[in-house]
Enzyme design. Structure first.
Site, PDB file in Angstrom:
ATOM      1  N   GLY A   1       0.815  -1.206   0.000  1.00 25.90           N
ATOM      2  CA  GLY A   1       0.000   0.000   0.000  1.00 25.90           C
ATOM      3  C   GLY A   1       0.849   1.257   0.000  1.00 25.90           C
TER       4      GLY A   1
ATOM      5  N   HIS B   1       4.468   2.459  -7.911  1.00 25.42           N
ATOM      6  CA  HIS B   1       3.529   1.334  -7.904  1.00 25.42           C
ATOM      7  C   HIS B   1       2.586   1.428  -9.106  1.00 25.42           C
ATOM      8  CE1 HIS B   1       4.388   1.636  -3.465  1.00 25.42           C
ATOM      9  NE2 HIS B   1       4.575   0.345  -3.662  1.00 25.42           N
TER      10      HIS B   1
ATOM     11  N   ASP C   1      14.036  -2.253  -5.269  1.00 26.49           N
ATOM     12  CA  ASP C   1      14.386  -3.151  -4.169  1.00 26.49           C
ATOM     13  C   ASP C   1      15.132  -4.346  -4.759  1.00 26.49           C
ATOM     14  OD1 ASP C   1      13.067  -1.580  -2.156  1.00 26.49           O
ATOM     15  OD2 ASP C   1      11.203  -2.241  -3.076  1.00 26.49           O
TER      16      ASP C   1
ATOM     17  N   ARG D   1       8.221   5.562   1.829  1.00 27.39           N
ATOM     18  CA  ARG D   1       8.782   6.216   3.017  1.00 27.39           C
ATOM     19  C   ARG D   1       9.033   7.703   2.813  1.00 27.39           C
ATOM     20  NH1 ARG D   1      11.998   1.772   6.032  1.00 27.39           N
ATOM     21  NH2 ARG D   1      10.664   0.045   5.456  1.00 27.39           N
TER      22      ARG D   1
HETATM   23  O1  PAF Z   1       8.076  -4.479  -1.792  1.00 32.16           O
HETATM   24  C1  PAF Z   1       7.096  -4.582  -1.031  1.00 32.16           C
HETATM   25  O2  PAF Z   1       6.211  -3.724  -0.995  1.00 32.16           O
HETATM   26  C2  PAF Z   1       6.992  -5.776  -0.107  1.00 32.16           C
HETATM   27  O3  PAF Z   1       8.237  -6.158   0.371  1.00 32.16           O
HETATM   28  C3  PAF Z   1       6.253  -6.967  -0.736  1.00 32.16           C
HETATM   29  C4  PAF Z   1       6.987  -7.514  -1.945  1.00 32.16           C
HETATM   30  C5  PAF Z   1       4.853  -6.531  -1.143  1.00 32.16           C
HETATM   31  C6  PAF Z   1       6.130  -8.087   0.281  1.00 32.16           C
HETATM   32  O4  PAF Z   1       5.456  -7.676   1.429  1.00 32.16           O
END
Ligand code: PAF
Length: 276
Positions: free
Chosen positions: A28, A34, A150, A187
């Protein structure tokens, strides 16, 4: 766009859904980064397929209770982002739906996770792999989209897929940055105005360092630029082998210069690829 809050609702929806099912796992607090993962999922799903976004703040990947408690949860804005960018369904389970109170089986990744963020956050990538495996199993997705930002998480998930013979295709998406170079992250909204103005130095430092010709100079240059901030506190700054993620000084193989930096309680992470 449908919403499933329980595993039973999810199963009922997905039983009726057409394939391929492309999953975008998230916690979220969705931002443009995203949104582009969801758009890529939509492109991959084509006109027939199903794009499913999961929103679950996974408690077992947090090592600091304060971080978990402070994690933003703007659900209605998140649902808007999902709908606008073409999600067909959203799975928003609560903790009890995902984990039995006495759950005792998890995934353990014991090599890639010992370096970089994993060194300072024992168990973090096990928590990530565990929830991602559960989401793969619960959704039966054909593919799942993850951000390259990430990269250690992506490496751990790819290793899990390889080692456990999972059939899910992993689709990477390049890091999305703000116009001043700061990597987008949920963040970032927790930074004060002054910290936010200072934070692009992380990316600037990594780019400047990447121009150096040896490992020592890279670390020195990046360390000096980040260390020149009155707000930033380096958690780690490391040059690692791109495949094993172990520290290296060997620049004849692809490497990654990565850092995690604290701005107050907020830990930001970024990296550049070297030699690719
Ligand atoms: O990258 C993220 O937001 C989280 O680490 C994930 C892959 C949804 C797992 O909780």
């Amino acid at each position: 766009m449908w919403i499933a809050k329980t595993k039973a609702e999810l199963r009922a929806r997905l039983d009726a859904a057409s394939r391929p099912i492309i999953l975008v796992p998230t916690m979220g607090a969705l931002h443009e980064g995203h949104a582009s993962l969801i758009s890529l999922a939509k492109e991959k799903a084509g006109t027939e397929g199903t794009v499913l976004v999961s929103i679950f703040v996974n408690p077992i990947q947090f090592d600091r209770a304060g971080d978990l408690a402070a994690y933003p949860r703007p659900l209605s804005a998140d649902l808007g982002v999902c709908e606008t960018h073409g999600a067909d369904g959203v799975f928003i389970p609560d903790d009890g739906e995902m984990y039995f109170s006495d759950h005792s089986v998890t995934v353990k990744e014991s090599s890639l996770s010992t370096h970089l963020c994993g060194a300072a956050r024992p168990g973090h990538f096990d928590g990530v792999c565990t929830v991602v495996l559960k989401l793969f199993l619960l959704t039966g997705c054909n593919s799942a989209v993850f951000g390259e930002k990430d990269f250690q998480q992506l490496a751990a998930i790819r290793r899990m897929v390889r080692d456990l013979d999972l059939q899910t295709e992993i689709i990477p998406h390049p890091t999305i940055r703000e116009s001043d170079g700061l990597a987008m992250s949920s963040r970032n909204i927790r930074l004060t105005t002054a910290q936010r103005a200072d934070a692009p130095r992380i990316h600037q430092a990594l780019l400047a360092a990447a121009g150096e010709s040896d490992a020592e100079s890279m670390l020195r240059v990046a360390g000096k630029i980040i260390g020149g901030s009155e707000f930033a506190k380096i958690d780690y700054l490391s040059l690692v082998d791109a495949e094993t993620l172990a520290p290296t000084e060997n620049l004849s193989k692809p490497a990654i210069l990565a850092c995690a930096v604290f701005y107050g309680e907020v830990r930001l992470f970024d990296y550049v690829s070297i030699g690719r």
